[in-house]
Design an enzyme around this catalytic site. Structure first.
Site, short mmCIF file in Angstrom:
data_model
loop_
_atom_site.label_atom_id
_atom_site.label_comp_id
_atom_site.label_asym_id
_atom_site.label_seq_id
_atom_site.Cartn_x
_atom_site.Cartn_y
_atom_site.Cartn_z
N CYS A 241 -5.87 -22.97 4.11
CA CYS A 241 -6.44 -23.38 2.81
C CYS A 241 -6.78 -22.17 1.95
CB CYS A 241 -7.69 -24.23 3.03
SG CYS A 241 -9.13 -23.30 3.61
N GLU B 174 -21.55 -44.22 7.28
CA GLU B 174 -20.40 -44.08 6.38
C GLU B 174 -20.07 -45.46 5.84
OE1 GLU B 174 -18.40 -41.72 4.89
OE2 GLU B 174 -17.52 -43.54 4.02
N CYS C 151 -6.79 -23.61 11.83
CA CYS C 151 -6.72 -23.06 10.48
C CYS C 151 -5.67 -23.83 9.69
CB CYS C 151 -6.34 -21.58 10.53
SG CYS C 151 -5.86 -20.94 8.93
N TYR D 44 0.84 -1.20 0.00
CA TYR D 44 0.00 0.00 0.00
C TYR D 44 0.88 1.26 0.00
CZ TYR D 44 -3.91 -3.13 0.41
OH TYR D 44 -4.82 -4.11 0.13
N GLY E 255 -4.27 -14.12 12.53
CA GLY E 255 -5.23 -13.70 11.52
C GLY E 255 -6.23 -14.82 11.29
C1 LIG Z 1 -9.37 -12.35 4.81
C2 LIG Z 1 -8.09 -11.62 5.11
C3 LIG Z 1 -8.07 -10.24 5.05
C4 LIG Z 1 -6.89 -9.54 5.36
N1 LIG Z 1 -6.91 -8.17 5.39
C5 LIG Z 1 -5.83 -7.49 5.87
C6 LIG Z 1 -5.91 -6.10 6.16
O1 LIG Z 1 -6.96 -5.47 6.06
N2 LIG Z 1 -4.77 -5.49 6.60
C7 LIG Z 1 -3.60 -6.16 6.79
O2 LIG Z 1 -2.61 -5.56 7.19
N3 LIG Z 1 -3.53 -7.49 6.57
C8 LIG Z 1 -4.61 -8.17 6.15
N4 LIG Z 1 -4.56 -9.53 6.02
C9 LIG Z 1 -3.33 -10.25 6.41
C10 LIG Z 1 -3.45 -10.72 7.87
O3 LIG Z 1 -3.50 -9.64 8.74
C11 LIG Z 1 -2.25 -11.62 8.27
O4 LIG Z 1 -1.10 -10.86 8.27
C12 LIG Z 1 -2.08 -12.80 7.33
O5 LIG Z 1 -3.32 -13.43 7.16
C13 LIG Z 1 -1.06 -13.81 7.86
O6 LIG Z 1 -1.35 -14.18 9.17
P1 LIG Z 1 -2.18 -15.51 9.54
O7 LIG Z 1 -1.40 -16.68 9.03
O8 LIG Z 1 -2.28 -15.47 11.03
O9 LIG Z 1 -3.50 -15.41 8.86
C14 LIG Z 1 -5.71 -10.24 5.70
C15 LIG Z 1 -5.75 -11.64 5.73
C16 LIG Z 1 -6.92 -12.32 5.47
C17 LIG Z 1 -6.93 -13.82 5.58
S1 SF4 Z 2 -10.73 -20.54 5.24
FE1 SF4 Z 2 -8.96 -21.86 5.49
S2 SF4 Z 2 -7.25 -20.40 5.59
FE2 SF4 Z 2 -9.06 -19.21 5.90
S3 SF4 Z 2 -9.30 -19.13 8.10
FE3 SF4 Z 2 -10.50 -20.86 7.43
S4 SF4 Z 2 -9.17 -22.64 7.57
FE4 SF4 Z 2 -7.88 -20.81 7.67
#
Ligand SMILES: Cc1cc2nc3c(=O)[nH]c(=O)nc-3n(C[C@H](O)[C@H](O)[C@H](O)COP(=O)(O)O)c2cc1C
Ligand code: SF4
Length: 662
Positions: free
Chosen positions: A347, A412, A344, A176, A320
């Site tokens: 996926c 099943e 999680c 960004y 996240g």
């Molecule tokens: C649906 C979704 C929306 C996201 N939107 C943002 C966002 O608005 N701002 C941001 O900095 N990161 C965003 N991210 C990245 C997450 O904050 C996070 O850094 C990333 O998913 C990796 O962490 P995790 O493995 O815990 O999900 C988003 C991630 C997901 C899955």
């Molecule tokens: S859809 Fe998949 S990657 Fe996203 S939060 Fe759920 S299990 Fe995690």
């Protein structure tokens, strides 16, 4: 307590946090069309705050409603007092649920679209963006526009402080605008806002200073992509120079992320990326700044979060997707119930859904994004349900019906439960899906569901249960294939191999295993067999560039890279399997027929819904509801969502609320 470091209190500036767990900012698309906070968004965030996180970071919120939107809409806004009331309610809802509330402020710069903005996106320089998700040709900002944008960040931050947020986070990551100014690839200016390291740093520093002045003593967090992971882009070494300067200018903590739209696979990592891979980078930034760092990115299990904090890699962890899958992650970890955390699997179904401008959702947690739905209470008490098929959709339906008070029988025909969760989890680099498989097994074992393995669900058997409702999650079967020649080769569906039902004969480069079908199943089966020492010929009707075309796009990037590098896998594209003759297959390609020796044939040319069970049960005098692949072949998330909707629909049907009382 199991995780003393994870649940030790912490402070950023003067803000005390009850533990080290932060909810990562995630665009939810739950806002109203005008960018204001909706009641759905409040319910979604509150549920996660109630789950026990120390701080919630509200998703990226636009500081400039004219040029700052990203490509995704609707996006939350805080660029005018009009948005104050919604954000005030949101901050209060998070705080009253026991967490601190922080909001992430963002300007998209070139990562936007003319169709979204109604005007050309802006950037430090007119460097076009061409990525998997977005193509844009921005115009370069004028110097006076840049100072106006600095002001917009400060104004939005002042509004955040006024409405009661506890902290502000600047979105300096993911490509960004703040990151665009830092990047030598994107910022090609030669004026006071670009030209060398110092001048590229000026915009982020000015924004930090202006925001600091606007929010007084409130904590200011900065989310950084500490490496772009592209040639010529920002590196961790650059970030070790940048982060201390941001902190000197007024930042209190750095949130560690990576990538930009050019490398989304390092922002929301696909399944193949290992847990905690960013921790070494977090450690370096922590050492370089001497300030607290928060590390996001594939932190899944409390054990690993605890170890990372104890080792001094990071001060806090950011969850996240783990919180989309299970909002109760922190409380379960704290209460010694880590085994109950719905895991999680990376996926990225959630990314596909939000990328399609739908509301946030999770493949495993169908309530995610629907937190205003009524809870599933015991409306089915005294009633009986039969579920046919113990794949993920069937198990989800059985568990939800059990939760609703039904006496549930789950049939099943195989000797074990799991179905296509097993076929999906078996290929290389997909073992995280077994986490979910094992979680569902534990849930089943702890439930009241009567699981009948090795039992075909005939109409008679189902009828004998005297069900009030039947849910058919019978899955899919191979699409019909017109093959000439009887052939002497073993022929099996690829999914049967992945289920462990098939033994294959030895293969060689001259006599490989032929896999027919270049979709996700065919491609993954090829990798699976190669790992077992087989030689594979992957025949596909399409072009090789289309292999695994329906796979999750970020996972697919890595899958195809591995496939191309795998000497045991050959690809025959534009090839039609027309016959099996003796120990050869006939492949027709571009008007020519090739006789190819093969050791065995695995069919992965496509699946169709298996409607036989639903049809056999049609005469039962009760509702028979097909879900998941039995309706249309799809992904695990669709089957689980069908299960949830089916149970919510039953709830409404059974209560039969009267529209009027007279
Ligand atoms: C649906 C979704 C929306 C996201 N939107 C943002 C966002 O608005 N701002 C941001 O900095 N990161 C965003 N991210 C990245 C997450 O904050 C996070 O850094 C990333 O998913 C990796 O962490 P995790 O493995 O815990 O999900 C988003 C991630 C997901 C899955
Ligand atoms: S859809 Fe998949 S990657 Fe996203 S939060 Fe759920 S299990 Fe995690």
């Amino acid at each position: 307590m199991d995780f003393p470091h994870l649940f030790a209190p912490f402070a950023i500036r003067d803000l005390r946090l009850k533990n080290r767990i932060v909810m990562a900012p995630m665009e939810s698309h739950l806002g109203n069309a005008d960018g204001s906070v909706s009641k759905e968004a409040i319910a979604y965030y509150r549920e996660r705050a109630l789950g026990g996180v120390g701080m919630v970071v509200v998703e990226y919120t636009c500081v400039d409603g004219q040029e700052g939107f990203s490509s995704m809409a609707p996006q939350l806004r805080l660029d005018s007092p009009f948005y104050r009331s919604g954000h005030g309610k949101l901050a209060a809802a998070i705080q009253s649920a026991g967490a601190r509330a922080c909001v992430q402020l963002s300007h998209a710069g070139r990562q936007s679209r003319e169709s979204v903005l109604g005007r050309q996106p802006v950037a430090p320089s007119a460097v076009p963006l061409s990525s998997l998700y977005l193509n844009a040709v921005p115009r370069a900002l004028e110097a006076d526009e840049i100072t106006r944008i600095v002001r917009r960040y400060a104004d939005a931050a002042a509004l955040a402080a006024q409405v009661g947020y506890d902290a502000v986070m600047l979105h300096g990551a993911h490509g960004y605008l703040l990151q665009q100014f830092l990047s030598p690839l994107v910022n090609r200016r030669d004026d006071e806002w670009g030209g060398d390291f110092e001048r590229r740093l000026r915009f982020p520093l000015e924004v930090v200073k202006a925001v600091r002045a606007a929010i007084g003593n409130m904590p200011l967090l900065y989310r950084m992509s500490v490496s772009d992971f592209i040639d010529g882009g920002l590196t961790i070494e650059d970030s070790e120079r940048i982060a201390p300067r941001l902190c000197e200018a007024g930042v209190d903590a750095i949130d560690i992320s990576c990538g930009s739209l050019d490398r989304v696979d390092v922002i929301v990592e696909p399944m193949s990326i290992e847990e905690g891979w960013r921790l070494p980078m977090a450690r370096r930034i922590r050492a370089a700044t001497g300030k607290p760092v928060i590390c996001a990115g594939v932190i899944r299990r409390p054990e690993m979060a605890e170890a990372a904090i104890e080792a001094g890699d990071t001060d806090m962890i950011s969850l996240g997707r783990a919180l989309l899958a299970d909002p109760l992650w922190p409380n379960k970890a704290r209460m010694g119930r880590a085994q109950d955390i719905r895991p999680c699997t990376s996926c990225n179904w959630c990314i596909k859904e939000t990328g399609g401008n739908r509301g946030v959702s999770c493949a495993e947690n169908p309530r995610c994004g629907h937190e205003t739905d009524p809870p599933i209470d015991a409306f089915g008490r005294g009633l009986r349900a039969v579920v046919v098929g113990a794949g993920p959709g069937g198990i989800a339906a059985a568990l939800l019906l059990d939760q609703a008070g039904f006496a549930v029988t789950l049939f099943e025909k195989r000797g074990s439960a799991g179905g296509n969760l097993i076929t999906s989890a078996t290929p290389p680099n997909k073992e995280k899906l077994f986490w979910y498989h094992d979680f569902l097994q534990r849930r089943l074992a702890a439930s009241g569901v009567d699981l009948r393995l090795g039992t075909e669900a005939t109409a008679e058997r189902v009828g004998d249960e005297r069900p009030d409702v039947v849910v058919v999650a019978g899955g899919s079967r191979l699409a019909p294939l017109d093959l000439g020649g009887a052939g002497g080769l073993p022929v099996h569906p690829a999914f049967a191999l992945l289920l462990g039902d098939v033994e294959l004969p030895p293969s060689s480069p001259e006599r490989p295993i032929l896999i027919y079908g270049g979709g996700e199943t065919g491609t993954e089966t090829a990798e699976h067999l190669a790992k077992q020492g087989h030689h594979v010929l992957l025949a596909t009707r399409s072009d090789a560039a289309m292999l695994a075309r329906n796979a999750e796009p970020l996972y697919r990037i890595h899958l195809l890279q591995r496939l191309r590098a795998n000497a045991a896998i050959a690809v025959a594209d534009h090839s039609l399997l027309t016959a099996i003759e003796g120990d050869h297959v006939l492949l027709e390609s571009r008007g020519e027929t090739r006789r190819q020796p093969a050791a065995a044939v695995l069919l992965a040319h496509g699946l169709v819904p298996d409607t036989t069970i639903a049809e056999a049960l049609l005469d039962l005098p009760v509702p028979v509801v097909p879900i998941g692949d039995a309706v249309r072949v799809g992904r695990i998330g669709e089957a689980v969502r069908d299960a949830y909707r089916c149970v919510q629909d039953l709830r409404r049907t059974i209560y039969q609320p009267e529209a009027i009382a007279c």
